[in-house]
Structure formats: structure tokens, C-alpha cells
Design an enzyme around this catalytic site. Sequence first.
Site, PDB file in Angstrom:
ATOM      1  N   SER A   1       0.837  -1.202   0.000  1.00  0.00           N
ATOM      2  CA  SER A   1       0.000   0.000   0.000  1.00  0.00           C
ATOM      3  C   SER A   1       0.872   1.252   0.000  1.00  0.00           C
ATOM      4  O   SER A   1       0.377   2.365  -0.096  1.00  0.00           O
ATOM      5  CB  SER A   1      -0.930  -0.007   1.215  1.00  0.00           C
ATOM      6  OG  SER A   1      -0.178  -0.155   2.391  1.00  0.00           O
TER       7      SER A   1
ATOM      8  N   SER B   1       2.871   4.176  10.027  1.00  0.00           N
ATOM      9  CA  SER B   1       2.211   3.696   8.812  1.00  0.00           C
ATOM     10  C   SER B   1       2.264   4.790   7.767  1.00  0.00           C
ATOM     11  O   SER B   1       2.604   5.944   8.051  1.00  0.00           O
ATOM     12  CB  SER B   1       0.750   3.337   9.094  1.00  0.00           C
ATOM     13  OG  SER B   1       0.004   4.522   9.319  1.00  0.00           O
ATOM     14  N   LYS B   2       1.925   4.393   6.571  1.00  0.00           N
ATOM     15  CA  LYS B   2       1.869   5.356   5.484  1.00  0.00           C
ATOM     16  C   LYS B   2       0.814   6.422   5.788  1.00  0.00           C
ATOM     17  O   LYS B   2       1.000   7.595   5.515  1.00  0.00           O
ATOM     18  CB  LYS B   2       1.531   4.601   4.199  1.00  0.00           C
ATOM     19  CG  LYS B   2       1.689   5.427   2.964  1.00  0.00           C
ATOM     20  CD  LYS B   2       1.132   4.667   1.776  1.00  0.00           C
ATOM     21  CE  LYS B   2       0.666   5.654   0.712  1.00  0.00           C
ATOM     22  NZ  LYS B   2      -0.501   5.168  -0.005  1.00  0.00           N
ATOM     23  N   GLN B   3      -0.294   5.971   6.400  1.00  0.00           N
ATOM     24  CA  GLN B   3      -1.403   6.882   6.702  1.00  0.00           C
ATOM     25  C   GLN B   3      -0.959   8.003   7.641  1.00  0.00           C
ATOM     26  O   GLN B   3      -1.391   9.135   7.500  1.00  0.00           O
ATOM     27  CB  GLN B   3      -2.586   6.129   7.336  1.00  0.00           C
ATOM     28  CG  GLN B   3      -3.373   5.250   6.362  1.00  0.00           C
ATOM     29  CD  GLN B   3      -2.589   4.027   5.905  1.00  0.00           C
ATOM     30  OE1 GLN B   3      -1.820   3.460   6.665  1.00  0.00           O
ATOM     31  NE2 GLN B   3      -2.755   3.627   4.653  1.00  0.00           N
TER      32      GLN B   3
ATOM     33  N   LEU C   1       2.017   9.108   7.840  1.00  0.00           N
ATOM     34  CA  LEU C   1       3.151   9.799   7.218  1.00  0.00           C
ATOM     35  C   LEU C   1       4.521   9.366   7.735  1.00  0.00           C
ATOM     36  O   LEU C   1       5.447  10.182   7.805  1.00  0.00           O
ATOM     37  CB  LEU C   1       2.994  11.318   7.372  1.00  0.00           C
ATOM     38  CG  LEU C   1       1.664  11.882   6.845  1.00  0.00           C
ATOM     39  CD1 LEU C   1       1.572  13.384   7.110  1.00  0.00           C
ATOM     40  CD2 LEU C   1       1.486  11.589   5.365  1.00  0.00           C
TER      41      LEU C   1
END
Length: 302
Positions: free
Chosen positions: A13, A229-231, A233
Amino acid sequence: MTGYRGRFAPTPSGALHFGSLIAALASFLDARRVGGHWLLRIEDIDPPRCPPGAADTILRQLEAFGLHWDGPTRWQHDRDEAYAAALERLRSQDLAYPCSCSRKQWRDFPTYPGWCRHGVQEPDKPLAWRLRSDKGLRPVTWQDRLFNTQRFDPAALGDVVLKRKDGLWAYQLAVVVDDDDQGITDVVRGFDLLDNTPWQRQLQHALGLAEPRYLHLPLVMNRDGQKLSKQNLAPALPEDERAIRPLLHRALATLDQAPPETLALAPAAEQLDWAIAHWDVDRIRPEAARPATDADMAAHTP
Ligand SMILES: [Zn+2]
């Protein structure tokens, strides 16, 4: 080579970050310490969540850190038949059932209350498939290598989705089918997946699959107490050697392996050689979470 077979199984993702490095590094070291195999599986069962290029970035990042895997990369996007066969097997044992309910309908309940167990509520609606967690193996117990004896009643966790309404396969089913197909003996992954293990054990039991050993790792948290997480940042891992060296050293320190200070600027291969020779699970403090340092969270562009 021993019979040990481990794996790293990222969802593409987005790029890997410091939190994913911890999971990749620990499973790599755990396998290499005993001369075992370490496999890579890209869990791309949810294409809308997987931007083009993310999987390629992950492969490049692993190579850049010297985390070389054995054999071909496994992809989940072409495993439809295997997952369908597993679902059919569960269905024939009455351990899977179709469900029309939307999350909105059961929002006042902590878990899905199983309304469709004895017949679909609204058969004309799109249908998901759920696990009969009340009819499978109960309770589920295992000896986690870090968190010791674990005991759960899967029925209290709810009837997890196996196949989604949009036709996509769900994580729980895909992971047990592929772990078995790849002959995985040891699962090393983040603490956030510890409470998914009861469903996976139920599925392994129902499908007659071997039970791997489990080692769940402390999660790396940001300042707000969220998992990296990517969410939220978390910065992508670097691919250039200069930035990799100190970061790899900090990852070893985060895993409580106490790498010597002199190793901090050594090439990745040298750090990994040391880490394989000294890998000791007993050094890891069994905490569910630990904070990332500012350096772990800094943008890695040199
Ligand atoms: Zn339902």
C-alpha cells in the site's frame, strides 16, 4: 539449511518505513541465524489500496538494506483458485457463511453479532463470506516466542470476513493458505497481528494446515502513540547506502540486540553479518509498543 522457513509479507500500500523494517529485519535474522530460508510474499489482495510501483519500491528497499530473500517472490493477486478452494472446504464443514449485513447495521455491537449464521438476512444484496468463529477450534492457545502463553476465544472476537462483498479476498484466509503453501514454519510479525492469530489458528485447524510458531514483535509508535504507517506519514526507508547505515543500526537497537557503536557506520552487509551471528530473541523486551526516536522519523533524503 535447516527446516526453518520464515517470510516477510508486506502489503504494497506504500513504501516500507521504519516500522516495517523492524518486522522484515527480525524475521530475516531469525531465519538466517539458524541457516533457514527467508521468503518474500507481496500481499496484494486489495488492488485499490496498492498504488502502482509500490511493490517495486518495496523490493528495491529490501535489496538496498541487504535483506535478500530466497527463491521467487510470491504474489497474492494470482492465488484466487487456492483461496476459493479453501473457502469451499470451510463451507462444506459449515464453517463459512454468506452475510449481507453492513457495518452500519451492527454499529452498536462490538463485533458482528452473527445475524446471517442461519440464513442470509437480505439475499439480494452483495454478500460477504464470514467464518463461523463459534463453531471452529475453541479456545485457541499458543506459545508465543516473546509473549508466552496466549489464550483467546475466537467467538468473542467475532465472525471475521473471509471474502469481501466486492469479491476481494480478506487477509485472514489468504495468509493461512499461503503460509501453508510456502511451508512457513515461523511467523515473525508485529504485535498488531497478535489478536488476528486466533482466527488464523482456527482456519489452519479447520483446513488441516500445519501450525507455525509465532513471534510477535513490539510495535514502533510515533509521538501520538500510533503505529508507524503510510497513513500517519511515516517516512519511506531510504535506498542510498549513506542513509541506510545509521538506520539499520537503530533498527537493531530497537530490537534490543545492542549492536556495538562501532558498527553504526559500517556497510549494511557487515551490520547484518554481525546481527545474524548475535541474534537473540531473549534480548527483546516483551512490550507491545515502543516509541520511535526523532531520527527514526526524520525524512531519509540525504
Ligand atoms: Zn449478516
